[in-house]
Design an enzyme around this catalytic site. Structure first.
Site, short mmCIF file in Angstrom:
data_model
loop_
_atom_site.label_atom_id
_atom_site.label_comp_id
_atom_site.label_asym_id
_atom_site.label_seq_id
_atom_site.Cartn_x
_atom_site.Cartn_y
_atom_site.Cartn_z
N CYS A 180 0.83 -1.20 0.00
CA CYS A 180 0.00 0.00 0.00
C CYS A 180 0.87 1.26 0.00
O CYS A 180 1.90 1.32 0.66
CB CYS A 180 -0.94 0.09 1.20
SG CYS A 180 -2.02 -1.33 1.33
N ARG B 239 3.98 -0.11 -4.68
CA ARG B 239 3.71 -0.58 -3.32
C ARG B 239 2.41 -1.37 -3.21
O ARG B 239 2.14 -1.99 -2.19
CB ARG B 239 3.62 0.62 -2.36
CG ARG B 239 4.88 1.45 -2.32
CD ARG B 239 4.72 2.57 -1.32
NE ARG B 239 4.60 2.04 0.02
CZ ARG B 239 5.61 1.75 0.82
NH1 ARG B 239 6.84 1.94 0.40
NH2 ARG B 239 5.41 1.26 2.02
N ASN C 59 -1.64 2.11 5.68
CA ASN C 59 -0.72 1.06 5.22
C ASN C 59 -0.30 0.29 6.46
O ASN C 59 0.22 0.88 7.40
CB ASN C 59 0.49 1.72 4.54
CG ASN C 59 1.62 0.75 4.29
OD1 ASN C 59 1.39 -0.44 4.10
ND2 ASN C 59 2.85 1.25 4.29
N GLY C 60 -0.54 -1.03 6.47
CA GLY C 60 -0.15 -1.84 7.62
C GLY C 60 -1.27 -2.81 7.97
O GLY C 60 -2.17 -3.06 7.15
N GLU D 22 18.77 -16.43 -7.16
CA GLU D 22 18.24 -15.13 -7.58
C GLU D 22 17.67 -15.21 -9.00
O GLU D 22 16.62 -14.61 -9.30
CB GLU D 22 19.36 -14.08 -7.46
CG GLU D 22 19.07 -12.72 -8.05
CD GLU D 22 17.90 -11.98 -7.40
OE1 GLU D 22 17.32 -12.48 -6.43
OE2 GLU D 22 17.55 -10.90 -7.90
N LYS E 221 13.86 -14.27 -9.93
CA LYS E 221 13.51 -13.26 -10.93
C LYS E 221 12.54 -13.85 -11.93
O LYS E 221 11.54 -13.22 -12.27
CB LYS E 221 14.76 -12.76 -11.69
CG LYS E 221 15.68 -11.84 -10.97
CD LYS E 221 15.18 -10.42 -10.79
CE LYS E 221 14.43 -10.25 -9.51
NZ LYS E 221 15.12 -10.08 -8.30
N GLU F 100 8.99 -14.56 -10.28
CA GLU F 100 8.18 -13.43 -9.81
C GLU F 100 7.64 -12.58 -10.95
O GLU F 100 6.57 -11.98 -10.81
CB GLU F 100 8.90 -12.58 -8.75
CG GLU F 100 9.99 -11.68 -9.22
CD GLU F 100 10.58 -10.83 -8.09
OE1 GLU F 100 9.85 -10.35 -7.22
OE2 GLU F 100 11.80 -10.65 -8.09
N HIS G 84 20.63 -35.74 -6.59
CA HIS G 84 20.03 -36.33 -5.37
C HIS G 84 18.51 -36.26 -5.41
O HIS G 84 17.87 -36.31 -4.37
CB HIS G 84 20.59 -35.62 -4.13
CG HIS G 84 22.06 -35.84 -3.97
ND1 HIS G 84 22.60 -37.03 -3.55
CD2 HIS G 84 23.12 -35.02 -4.23
CE1 HIS G 84 23.94 -36.93 -3.53
NE2 HIS G 84 24.26 -35.71 -3.94
N LYS H 134 6.33 -4.03 -3.82
CA LYS H 134 7.78 -3.81 -3.75
C LYS H 134 8.29 -3.86 -2.31
O LYS H 134 9.34 -4.42 -2.03
CB LYS H 134 8.09 -2.44 -4.35
CG LYS H 134 9.53 -2.01 -4.24
CD LYS H 134 10.25 -2.28 -5.51
CE LYS H 134 11.74 -2.02 -5.43
NZ LYS H 134 12.49 -3.12 -6.01
#
Ligand code: M6R
Length: 605
Positions: free
Chosen positions: A2, A27, A96-97, A478, A482, A485, A501, A600
């Site tokens: 948010c 956000r 926000n929260g 990473e 990438k 996502e 394995h 983000k």
């Protein structure tokens, strides 16, 4: 998680808030809303969907608050979009929260006759303030008293129709106030929302409130005791928060890496040595530490994993990278002799902030590696190493990652030198390697056309494997993150030798396997792993050092990267991973900068 924006004193406050929200869309982007003061009423516009697509012509006003949402409590509906109001419609709230005790509060407010319209936790704040106001207190007092009843995390902006006041407050969620010196005040989750209007900002700390109006923000605690705060000048420009001709922020940020890595090193390298003034006291007592822990989430955690290898190699201490989200739920062996390094682009990730607090409580010295100046993690750490990467807007972290790796390498080299673990010659060699990075990254970026061609051939796959060894294993992790996502292709990563394995059972003709196969101490072993994949019909995409003709013959696809110092090679190898994921996602028509379900900055635990 948010984004909130408020503006007071601009005759086009709704437009300012709308533009600010567009800049904060990273956000959260499932719905948005703006409340403005019009005479003796508050008008609210809300929509499901992205604010970037909003062409709302909002009636002029000089007081507005707004919100772009990443849903937590309640589905993505217009009704659940913020702002939320009290029963009278005279108080509007953006938040926000997460309000953890909202159910109990809601029940007791309902018993007092309050009617709730949404399924959100946020709405209780508006009704609580309404209830407090009935006691005849000022709006500010009603807000402060209400906030003391809340458990959880919040950054809010509250608009009161009766007084025309806008009040902001924070506890465990980011909030920054700003003013332009000409009568306009702003409030936002992040400075990028108001950079085109002013660079004079004041970051709120937990437990603080701010009242906008009269041209300058006034700060108090929740009991209205005034707090003197010093404005900081933000060095980022508003242009830095633009795409500058690139199709996506992510692509722009990938291409900025040579320049940003140079910015991370700027004024920190001199001749053959490294000077880190901001953490000099830590380095002076380097010999006293007996353990290093690296804390972060997501990409920042993978940076920590690379840091683990680099610190271990150079400093010979027990070093451990930890998921910040797990750290406080264990009994970590952390004490006064521990150096804790917290890594975060935003400096606001709730789990990383909690890990910083846990490490400090256990007596560790905390150094944070952060991008956003003045952020909560930066403020709460004992020392901060700013990476100077500029605003990172794409939800997928790219330039922040390589700048974090650069900062970690500089920190590890300095730490090792100060504790007498490496000599001048080794420092010189590593500094030489660091200096070459911007130029080497330019060379990798020149391979982008070739990487795009490879992406075209694999963009229809449903799965992918990423394999690396040693210091490049985190880069494989990473690379997989990438890809998943932003393209929604399922991807897994592991140390290359682990494949046999179990995961080798997944290999068939449809499975692309990305190998980091540069010429380091694991090279020969990796060649063996490549043979194992080829023997089972898998498709090999190899990241190899330039001129490796042997590997060129073996691999189905090859991406050449320059050879760097072994401990710095991950910085180079990360870039083809980013480009591959970017082009695959773009070819698949994915919303690269705003992948589904993501935000983000994860400011809830
Ligand atoms: O702001 P931070 O670096 O603390 O964020 C940590 C993670 O949330 C972040 O790296 C996330 O994994 C990114 N989406 C990865 O691209």
């Amino acid at each position: 998680m948010c984004g909130i924006v408020a503006c007071v004193g601009d005759s086009n406050a709704p437009g300012v808030v709308l533009e600010g929200l567009k800049r904060l869309e990273y956000r959260g982007y499932d719905s948005w809303g703006i409340a403005s003061l019009h005479g003796n009423s508050i008008s609210i516009s809300k929509k499901v969907g992205r604010i970037s697509e909003a062409a709302a012509a909002l009636p002029a006003a000089s007081v507005s608050i707004g919100h772009t949402r990443w849903a937590t409590h309640g589905g993505v509906t217009e009704c659940n979009a913020h702002p939320h109001t009290d029963c009278s419609g005279g108080i509007a709230i953006v938040h926000n929260g997460i309000i953890e005790n909202y159910s109990a509060l809601k029940k007791s407010l309902e018993l007092k006759g309050h009617i709730f319209k949404s399924e959100t936790d946020t709405e209780v704040i508006a009704h609580l303030i309404e209830e407090e106001k009935k006691k005849g207190v000022s709006f500010a007092r009603a807000v402060g008293d209400s906030l003391r009843c809340l458990e959880g995390s919040f950054a809010i902006a509250a608009l009161d129709c009766a007084s025309g006041a806008v009040i902001g407050a924070r506890k465990n969620s980011p909030l920054v106030a700003a003013f332009d010196g000409n009568g306009k005040c702003f409030l936002a989750s992040d400075v990028t929302a108001f950079l085109q209007h002013t660079k004079k900002a004041v970051f709120l700390d937990d437990g603080e409130m701010v009242s906008l109006g009269n041209g300058r923000p006034v700060f108090t605690d929740f009991s209205l005791r005034e707090i003197k705060k010093t404005p900081v000048e933000i060095s980022w420009s508003s242009e830095q928060a633009e795409k500058m001709g690139h199709k996506h922020f992510m692509l722009k940020e990938i291409f900025e890496q040579p320049e940003k890595i140079a910015a991370t090193m700027q004024n920190r390298l001199s001749g053959g040595s490294i000077t880190l003034k901001e953490i000099a006291p830590v380095l002076r007592k380097a010999k006293q530490f007996d353990r290093v822990v690296l804390l972060g989430c997501g990409t920042a955690y993978y940076a920590g994993m690379v840091g683990e290898y680099v610190f271990e190699e150079l400093c010979g201490l027990p070093v451990q990278a930890e998921y910040a989200s797990e750290f406080r739920y264990r009994k970590p062996a952390v004490g006064k002799k521990t150096l804790a390094i917290a890594i975060s682009q935003s400096g606001e990730t709730a789990d990383t902030l909690a890990a910083v607090r846990e490490a400090k409580a256990r007596g560790a010295t905390v150094v944070s590696i952060v991008n956003v100046v003045g952020s909560a993690i930066a403020r709460e750490s004992d020392f901060v190493f700013y990476i100077n990467a500029g605003p990172e807007i794409g939800v997928a972290s790219t330039k922040a990652f390589t700048c974090q790796l650069t900062a970690l390498a500089m920190l590890a080299v300095s730490f090792a030198a100060e504790s007498g673990k490496i000599g001048e010659a080794a420092v010189k060699e590593l500094v030489g390697g660091l200096r070459m990075l911007p130029q080497q990254l330019e060379a990798v970026l020149q391979e982008s056309g070739r990487i795009k061609e490879i992406a075209k051939r694999y963009s229809d796959r449903r799965n992918a494997l990423f394999l690396g060894r040693g210091v490049n294993y985190p880069i494989a992790m990473e690379g997989a993150l990438k890809l998943k996502e932003i393209s929604y292709i399922h991807a897994e990563a592991m140390p290359a030798a682990e494949m046999k394995h179990g995961p080798i059972a997944l290999i068939d003709k449809q499975m692309p396997v990305v190998f980091i196969a540069v010429k380091d101490r694991s090279y020969e072993k990796i060649l063996g792993n490549i043979e194992e994949v080829k023997a089972r019909g898998g498709k090999v995409i190899a990241i190899a050092n330039s001129g490796d003709s042997h590997l060129q013959q073996k691999a189905d696809e090859i991406i050449f990267v320059p050879k760097a110092h072994e401990l710095l090679q991950p910085i180079i190898n990360a870039v083809p991973m980013q480009l591959l994921a970017y082009y695959i996602a773009d070819i698949r028509g994915c919303d690269v900068d705003k992948p589904r379900n993501l935000a983000k900055s994860v400011t809830v635990e």
